[in-house]
Design an enzyme around this catalytic site. Structure first.
Site, PDB file in Angstrom:
ATOM      1  CB  THR A  63      -7.303   9.948 -20.808  1.00  0.00           C
ATOM      2  OG1 THR A  63      -6.855   9.690 -22.153  1.00  0.00           O
ATOM      3  CG2 THR A  63      -6.529   9.297 -19.940  1.00  0.00           C
ATOM      4  CG  ASP A  93     -10.773  -0.459 -41.366  1.00  0.00           C
ATOM      5  OD1 ASP A  93      -9.692  -1.470 -40.839  1.00  0.00           O
ATOM      6  OD2 ASP A  93     -11.421  -0.288 -40.956  1.00  0.00           O
ATOM      7  NE  ARG A 126      -6.195   5.852 -29.029  1.00  0.00           N
ATOM      8  CZ  ARG A 126      -7.146   5.032 -29.297  1.00  0.00           C
ATOM      9  NH1 ARG A 126      -7.597   4.534 -30.776  1.00  0.00           N
ATOM     10  NH2 ARG A 126      -7.588   4.125 -28.338  1.00  0.00           N
ATOM     11  CB  SER A 180     -14.328  -3.999 -39.508  1.00  0.00           C
ATOM     12  OG  SER A 180     -14.922  -4.974 -38.362  1.00  0.00           O
ATOM     13  CB  ALA A 191      -4.099  -1.209 -20.453  1.00  0.00           C
ATOM     14  N   GLY A 192      -6.483   0.678 -22.165  1.00  0.00           N
ATOM     15  CA  GLY A 192      -7.836   0.567 -22.492  1.00  0.00           C
ATOM     16  C   GLY A 192      -8.101  -0.035 -23.729  1.00  0.00           C
ATOM     17  CG  HIS A 193      -7.030  -3.458 -24.150  1.00  0.00           C
ATOM     18  ND1 HIS A 193      -6.161  -2.867 -24.501  1.00  0.00           N
ATOM     19  CD2 HIS A 193      -6.776  -4.062 -22.875  1.00  0.00           C
ATOM     20  CE1 HIS A 193      -4.983  -2.956 -23.719  1.00  0.00           C
ATOM     21  NE2 HIS A 193      -5.462  -3.809 -22.733  1.00  0.00           N
ATOM     22  CB  THR A 194     -12.543  -0.720 -27.729  1.00  0.00           C
ATOM     23  OG1 THR A 194     -12.360   0.306 -27.027  1.00  0.00           O
ATOM     24  CG2 THR A 194     -13.833  -0.757 -28.294  1.00  0.00           C
ATOM     25  CD  GLN A 216       0.478   0.263 -20.795  1.00  0.00           C
ATOM     26  OE1 GLN A 216       1.415  -0.443 -20.276  1.00  0.00           O
ATOM     27  NE2 GLN A 216      -0.748   0.594 -20.553  1.00  0.00           N
ATOM     28  CG  ASP A 269      -4.390   3.211 -27.550  1.00  0.00           C
ATOM     29  OD1 ASP A 269      -4.991   2.709 -26.655  1.00  0.00           O
ATOM     30  OD2 ASP A 269      -4.295   4.549 -27.289  1.00  0.00           O
ATOM     31  CE  LYS A 328      -1.686  -3.199 -26.272  1.00  0.00           C
ATOM     32  NZ  LYS A 328      -1.811  -1.814 -26.836  1.00  0.00           N
TER      33      LYS A 328
HETATM   34  P1  GDP Z   1      -5.514  -1.668 -27.596  1.00  0.00           P
HETATM   35  O1  GDP Z   1      -5.295  -0.553 -26.577  1.00  0.00           O
HETATM   36  O2  GDP Z   1      -4.232  -2.014 -28.403  1.00  0.00           O
HETATM   37  O3  GDP Z   1      -6.409  -2.910 -27.301  1.00  0.00           O
HETATM   38  O4  GDP Z   1      -6.475  -0.750 -28.691  1.00  0.00           O
HETATM   39  P2  GDP Z   1      -7.854   0.177 -28.371  1.00  0.00           P
HETATM   40  O5  GDP Z   1      -8.938  -0.806 -28.259  1.00  0.00           O
HETATM   41  O6  GDP Z   1      -7.417   1.227 -27.277  1.00  0.00           O
HETATM   42  O7  GDP Z   1      -7.805   0.895 -29.650  1.00  0.00           O
HETATM   43  C1  GDP Z   1      -7.865   0.258 -31.137  1.00  0.00           C
HETATM   44  C2  GDP Z   1      -9.368   0.778 -31.599  1.00  0.00           C
HETATM   45  O8  GDP Z   1      -9.275   0.419 -32.804  1.00  0.00           O
HETATM   46  C3  GDP Z   1     -10.361   0.167 -30.776  1.00  0.00           C
HETATM   47  O9  GDP Z   1     -11.694   1.047 -30.852  1.00  0.00           O
HETATM   48  C4  GDP Z   1     -10.814  -1.074 -31.616  1.00  0.00           C
HETATM   49  O10 GDP Z   1     -12.138  -1.244 -31.570  1.00  0.00           O
HETATM   50  C5  GDP Z   1     -10.549  -0.434 -33.152  1.00  0.00           C
HETATM   51  N1  GDP Z   1     -10.018  -1.522 -34.118  1.00  0.00           N
HETATM   52  C6  GDP Z   1      -9.245  -2.682 -33.863  1.00  0.00           C
HETATM   53  N2  GDP Z   1      -8.981  -3.085 -35.081  1.00  0.00           N
HETATM   54  C7  GDP Z   1      -9.747  -2.372 -36.049  1.00  0.00           C
HETATM   55  C8  GDP Z   1      -9.598  -2.594 -37.492  1.00  0.00           C
HETATM   56  O11 GDP Z   1      -8.969  -3.469 -37.954  1.00  0.00           O
HETATM   57  N3  GDP Z   1     -10.286  -1.754 -38.069  1.00  0.00           N
HETATM   58  C9  GDP Z   1     -10.992  -0.561 -37.323  1.00  0.00           C
HETATM   59  N4  GDP Z   1     -11.379   0.313 -38.086  1.00  0.00           N
HETATM   60  N5  GDP Z   1     -10.861  -0.481 -36.037  1.00  0.00           N
HETATM   61  C10 GDP Z   1     -10.124  -1.450 -35.411  1.00  0.00           C
HETATM   62  P1  IMO Z   2      -3.123   0.310 -24.315  1.00  0.00           P
HETATM   63  O1  IMO Z   2      -2.851  -0.797 -23.432  1.00  0.00           O
HETATM   64  C1  IMO Z   2      -1.884   4.482 -25.413  1.00  0.00           C
HETATM   65  C2  IMO Z   2       0.804   6.510 -22.474  1.00  0.00           C
HETATM   66  C3  IMO Z   2       0.097   7.911 -21.872  1.00  0.00           C
HETATM   67  C4  IMO Z   2       1.214   8.564 -21.629  1.00  0.00           C
HETATM   68  C5  IMO Z   2       2.590   7.510 -21.499  1.00  0.00           C
HETATM   69  C6  IMO Z   2       2.608   7.353 -19.827  1.00  0.00           C
HETATM   70  O2  IMO Z   2      -4.416   0.722 -24.431  1.00  0.00           O
HETATM   71  O3  IMO Z   2      -2.467   0.354 -25.619  1.00  0.00           O
HETATM   72  P2  IMO Z   2       1.277   6.117 -17.804  1.00  0.00           P
HETATM   73  O4  IMO Z   2      -0.234   6.614 -17.359  1.00  0.00           O
HETATM   74  O5  IMO Z   2       1.415   5.116 -18.247  1.00  0.00           O
HETATM   75  O6  IMO Z   2       2.062   6.804 -16.862  1.00  0.00           O
HETATM   76  O7  IMO Z   2       1.364   7.481 -19.232  1.00  0.00           O
HETATM   77  O8  IMO Z   2       1.964   6.302 -21.712  1.00  0.00           O
HETATM   78  N1  IMO Z   2      -0.154   5.325 -22.397  1.00  0.00           N
HETATM   79  C7  IMO Z   2      -0.763   4.785 -23.404  1.00  0.00           C
HETATM   80  N2  IMO Z   2      -0.997   5.218 -24.536  1.00  0.00           N
HETATM   81  N3  IMO Z   2      -2.120   3.059 -24.984  1.00  0.00           N
HETATM   82  C8  IMO Z   2      -1.859   2.663 -23.811  1.00  0.00           C
HETATM   83  O9  IMO Z   2      -2.294   1.498 -23.346  1.00  0.00           O
HETATM   84  C9  IMO Z   2      -1.013   3.582 -23.048  1.00  0.00           C
HETATM   85  N4  IMO Z   2      -0.855   3.166 -21.492  1.00  0.00           N
HETATM   86  C10 IMO Z   2      -0.042   4.669 -21.240  1.00  0.00           C
HETATM   87  O10 IMO Z   2      -0.815   8.611 -22.645  1.00  0.00           O
HETATM   88  O11 IMO Z   2       1.942   9.032 -22.999  1.00  0.00           O
HETATM   89 MG    MG Z   3      -5.722   1.127 -25.750  1.00  0.00          MG
END
Ligand code: GDP
Ligand code: IMO
Ligand code: MG
Length: 442
Positions: free
Chosen positions: A313, A345, A317, A427, A51-54, A236, A25, A28
């Protein structure tokens, strides 16, 4: 910090691998989306729908899980490599969900490696059964079945995408899997699997998913030969890596960028630059050691301001200070060339900011994170404190517009990790991204 300087480490790069260097998170998805414009192919190489990306683009928020974060750029080919585990039902749900936002995912825009192992409902069920049975030792998995699916792959029982073409053989393959799963389920006090319904569902979904399947190693080789630029997208983060992470509180794949080559099927020499993504502080979702975790009002401040809720989920965090000791260690194990720092930020408005610069273990100072899980749980961080800054970094798009204090904080991260910062994100929005090298990402 060498603001605006030409950096030769970036000048001649073709392909890059992007990896999180904390516990996931890190942002990426945002950075991959931003970099995707300069690449032809975006390849996921490990993990699954844990994985979950926003991504926030032109006022619309997109949530991606299995689909690579380059999909919003029409000119890119997006690839799911054989190092991942693929839940076909989750994948097709995601395809339908993103179509509602106007993004079409068709086999000419997205390819799945035909050697990808499938993640089946029995994997999800086993994940849940294990977590339920674990009591205090829960990993806090995403319950998507990732661990059990990788176990079956390593155990040489998995059904792979290409196997679905051979419809007559699917039943026999499922029976082999079933034998193994039912032994485990009996031990966990669960009912046997429903082989008939699994067989029926798999036969039904097979035509919808196999149309995306191709030998990705060949596709990437051909595209490379034609000069296409490839971006490898890690899921991850390094601290969730099965070998180098905070074991056993990790995911079940190798998350380090070294996996990009084997997970996609390309020569490691083809990766020209490894970009490590990290937040300007730390977060973790799920159980496990987190030395710089905070439990006070600052933790709440970071969680609220950073919207620190899991994309997959919805869990809160855990939040804490930037851990430079861990970051430095990961830069070595992951082979990071440069860093992208996100969410600076979120630190705006704090009076004091701390950085973990070492640990104390049983009264002695240590400069690395130990491998023993007991010791990992016992280390206490040693902090350095720097004053917060007045003024905003939020949505700043030029380094010269950053408050001095923020520049100093970033300088300190570079010093402590020994790696240059090449990208700064201010941001969630795509355009609030600063490139610190005028050589560009080719
Ligand atoms: P990932 O799994 O590594 O792609 O990250 P996630 O998307 O799960 O979580 C990162 C969160 O931070 C998302 O809600 C993004 O929209 C947000 N985000 C990413 N870069 C920035 C930033 O520079 N500033 C802020 N405030 N939010 C950000
Ligand atoms: P992204 O790509 C954050 C964490 C889970 C748990 C551990 C094992 O969005 O960064 P799993 O379901 O993989 O067997 O869970 O890994 N986990 C993550 N935490 N971001 C992720 O992916 C994750 N993928 C797995 O919360 O602690
Ligand atoms: Mg994520």
């Amino acid at each position: 910090m060498s603001v605006g300087a030409t950096k030769s480490w970036c000048g001649l790069i073709m392909n890059i691998a992007v990896s999180g260097i904390q516990w996931g998170d890190e942002g990426k998805g945002k950075i991959v989306d931003w970099l995707a414009e300069k690449h032809d192919v975006i390849v996921r190489f490990q993990g699954g729908n844990n994985a979950g990306h926003t991504l926030v683009v032109a006022g619309t928020t997109f949530k991606l899980s299995l689909i690579p974060s380059g999909i919003l750029h029409e000119g890119t080919l997006n690839v799911i490599g054989g190092g991942t585990v693929l839940d076909p039902w989750a994948f097709l749900d995601e395809v339908r969900s993103i179509a509602r936002s106007g993004v079409k995912v068709t086999p000419d825009r997205l390819v799945i490696a035909d050697n990808t192992p499938l993640l089946l409902p029995i994997h999800r069920e086993l994940d849940q059964l294990r977590e339920d049975a674990a009591d205090k030792g829960k990993i806090g998995t995403t319950l998507r079945g990732i661990g059990p699916a990788y176990e079956d792959k390593i155990g040489r029982r998995a059904i792979r995408l290409a196997d679905l073409a051979d419809r007559d053989r699917i039943r026999a393959r499922l029976e082999k899997l079933d034998l193994h799963h039912n032994a485990l389920r009996r031990g966990l006090g669960a009912e046997s699997t429903d082989l008939d319904s699994l067989h029926r569902d798999l036969l039904a979904i097979a035509p919808e998913i196999t149309v995306f399947g191709r030998p990705v190693w060949k596709l990437l080789d051909d595209m490379s030969a034609q000069g296409s630029r490839i971006l490898f997208e890690g899921a991850q983060g390094a601290l969730l890596d099965i070998d180098h992470g905070t074991y056993p509180f990790v995911t079940s794949s190798s998350t380090l960028p070294g996996t990009a080559a084997s997970g996609a099927g390309i020569a490691p020499q083809r990766i020209g630059h490894i970009l490590g993504i990290c937040k300007a502080y730390c977060t973790r979702v799920g159980a496990g050691p987190f030395p710089t975790e905070l439990f006070d009002s600052t933790a709440q401040y970071l969680a609220d301001k950073g919207h620190e809720k899991g994309t997959v989920t919805g869990r809160n965090r855990r939040c804490g200070w930037f851990d430079a000791t861990l970051a430095r260690q990961v830069c070595i194990t992951a082979g990071i060339d440069s860093l992208a720092i996100t969410k600076i930020d979120v630190l705006d408005g704090l009076d004091e900011i701390r950085i973990g610069i070492g640990y104390e273990l049983d009264g002695k100072r240590i400069e690395h994170f130990p491998s023993s899980s007991d010791q990992q749980a016992r280390v206490k961080p040693i902090y350095e404190s720097i004053p917060g800054w007045s003024g905003k970094t939020e949505s700043v798009r030029q380094m010269r517009d950053l408050p001095n204090g923020a520049r100093q904080y970033l300088d300190r991260i570079e010093q402590l990790t020994g790696k240059p910062i090449s990208i700064l994100s201010t941001s969630p929005r795509r355009e609030d991204t600063i490139e610190l090298s005028d050589a560009g990402w080719c």
